[in-house]
Design an enzyme around this catalytic site. Structure first.
Site, mmCIF file in Angstrom:
data_model
loop_
_atom_site.group_PDB
_atom_site.id
_atom_site.type_symbol
_atom_site.label_atom_id
_atom_site.label_comp_id
_atom_site.label_asym_id
_atom_site.label_seq_id
_atom_site.Cartn_x
_atom_site.Cartn_y
_atom_site.Cartn_z
ATOM 1 N N ASN A 114 0.855 -1.180 0.000
ATOM 2 C CA ASN A 114 0.000 0.000 0.000
ATOM 3 C C ASN A 114 0.894 1.234 0.000
ATOM 4 O O ASN A 114 1.931 1.246 0.661
ATOM 5 C CB ASN A 114 -0.901 0.011 1.239
ATOM 6 C CG ASN A 114 -1.807 -1.197 1.293
ATOM 7 O OD1 ASN A 114 -2.328 -1.647 0.281
ATOM 8 N ND2 ASN A 114 -1.983 -1.746 2.473
ATOM 9 N N SER A 122 -1.636 2.621 6.159
ATOM 10 C CA SER A 122 -1.915 3.088 7.513
ATOM 11 C C SER A 122 -0.665 3.110 8.396
ATOM 12 O O SER A 122 -0.680 3.711 9.459
ATOM 13 C CB SER A 122 -3.004 2.236 8.165
ATOM 14 O OG SER A 122 -2.628 0.886 8.195
ATOM 15 N N VAL A 123 0.401 2.440 7.964
ATOM 16 C CA VAL A 123 1.676 2.487 8.680
ATOM 17 C C VAL A 123 2.732 2.959 7.684
ATOM 18 O O VAL A 123 2.957 2.310 6.665
ATOM 19 C CB VAL A 123 2.066 1.108 9.268
ATOM 20 C CG1 VAL A 123 3.415 1.190 9.975
ATOM 21 C CG2 VAL A 123 0.987 0.601 10.208
ATOM 22 N N HIS A 127 6.113 -1.990 3.838
ATOM 23 C CA HIS A 127 5.860 -3.376 4.197
ATOM 24 C C HIS A 127 5.180 -4.094 3.042
ATOM 25 O O HIS A 127 4.396 -3.516 2.307
ATOM 26 C CB HIS A 127 5.035 -3.503 5.482
ATOM 27 C CG HIS A 127 3.770 -2.706 5.513
ATOM 28 N ND1 HIS A 127 3.746 -1.326 5.621
ATOM 29 C CD2 HIS A 127 2.477 -3.101 5.465
ATOM 30 C CE1 HIS A 127 2.491 -0.911 5.634
ATOM 31 N NE2 HIS A 127 1.703 -1.971 5.536
ATOM 32 N N ILE A 128 5.539 -5.355 2.910
ATOM 33 C CA ILE A 128 4.954 -6.208 1.879
ATOM 34 C C ILE A 128 4.027 -7.196 2.572
ATOM 35 O O ILE A 128 4.462 -7.954 3.441
ATOM 36 C CB ILE A 128 6.041 -6.974 1.094
ATOM 37 C CG1 ILE A 128 6.999 -6.009 0.407
ATOM 38 C CG2 ILE A 128 5.401 -7.926 0.083
ATOM 39 C CD1 ILE A 128 8.213 -6.685 -0.207
ATOM 40 N N HIS A 129 2.770 -7.187 2.189
ATOM 41 C CA HIS A 129 1.818 -8.191 2.666
ATOM 42 C C HIS A 129 1.965 -9.411 1.760
ATOM 43 O O HIS A 129 1.935 -9.284 0.538
ATOM 44 C CB HIS A 129 0.371 -7.704 2.539
ATOM 45 C CG HIS A 129 0.026 -6.554 3.414
ATOM 46 N ND1 HIS A 129 -0.596 -6.722 4.634
ATOM 47 C CD2 HIS A 129 0.195 -5.222 3.254
ATOM 48 C CE1 HIS A 129 -0.804 -5.532 5.182
ATOM 49 N NE2 HIS A 129 -0.324 -4.605 4.364
#
Length: 141
Positions: A114, A122-123, A127-129
């Site tokens: 995102n 939101s953070v 980061h990779i989900h």
């Protein structure tokens, strides 16, 4: 974290808007929850760590398997990476792929990054989900 299936989209959008406002107000990246996971000041289900990154299970999983791969070097957004980040970004993707294989995601999985307010970030720590263990739908948003 991803949105929950019961109206969580609005919750994630609200979180993204708050995080975006905080970034505009402070001008620099405040300490994030992910920084606190890396330094172990808050708990997480960390199942992989090396010199460059950490992987841990999402507290609000959106599929049977959902984990995050984050760099130890805080990069706020994918849209803010530079040429100097190429090696780290490659390492994150290779690590995500290797961990997905180790976790048994042989039938496939989805990687999600995102970015910014409209991306529902939101953070503000890259980061990779890694999401799998079920059939994903399309379109995703």
């Amino acid at each position: 974290r991803c949105a929950s299936s019961s109206g969580g989209h609005d919750d994630e959008v609200s979180k993204a808007e708050r995080a975006n406002r905080a970034q505009e107000i402070y001008g620099t990246q405040p300490l994030t929850i992910f920084s606190k996971i890396i330094d172990r000041t808050i708990p997480a289900d960390i199942f992989y760590e090396d010199k460059k990154c950490v992987a841990f299970r999402d507290v609000n999983p959106q599929a049977p398997l959902h984990f995050l791969v984050i760099p130890k070097t805080p990069i706020p957004r994918i849209s803010e990476v530079t040429e100097d980040d190429k090696e780290l970004l490659g390492h994150l993707l290779v690590t995500a792929s290797q961990l997905a294989k180790k976790e048994g995601l042989d039938e496939g999985y989805r990687l999600v990054i995102n970015d910014g307010k409209h991306g529902a970030q939101s953070v503000y720590h890259l980061h990779i989900h890694v999401i799998g263990g079920r059939q994903m739908g399309w379109p995703p948003g």
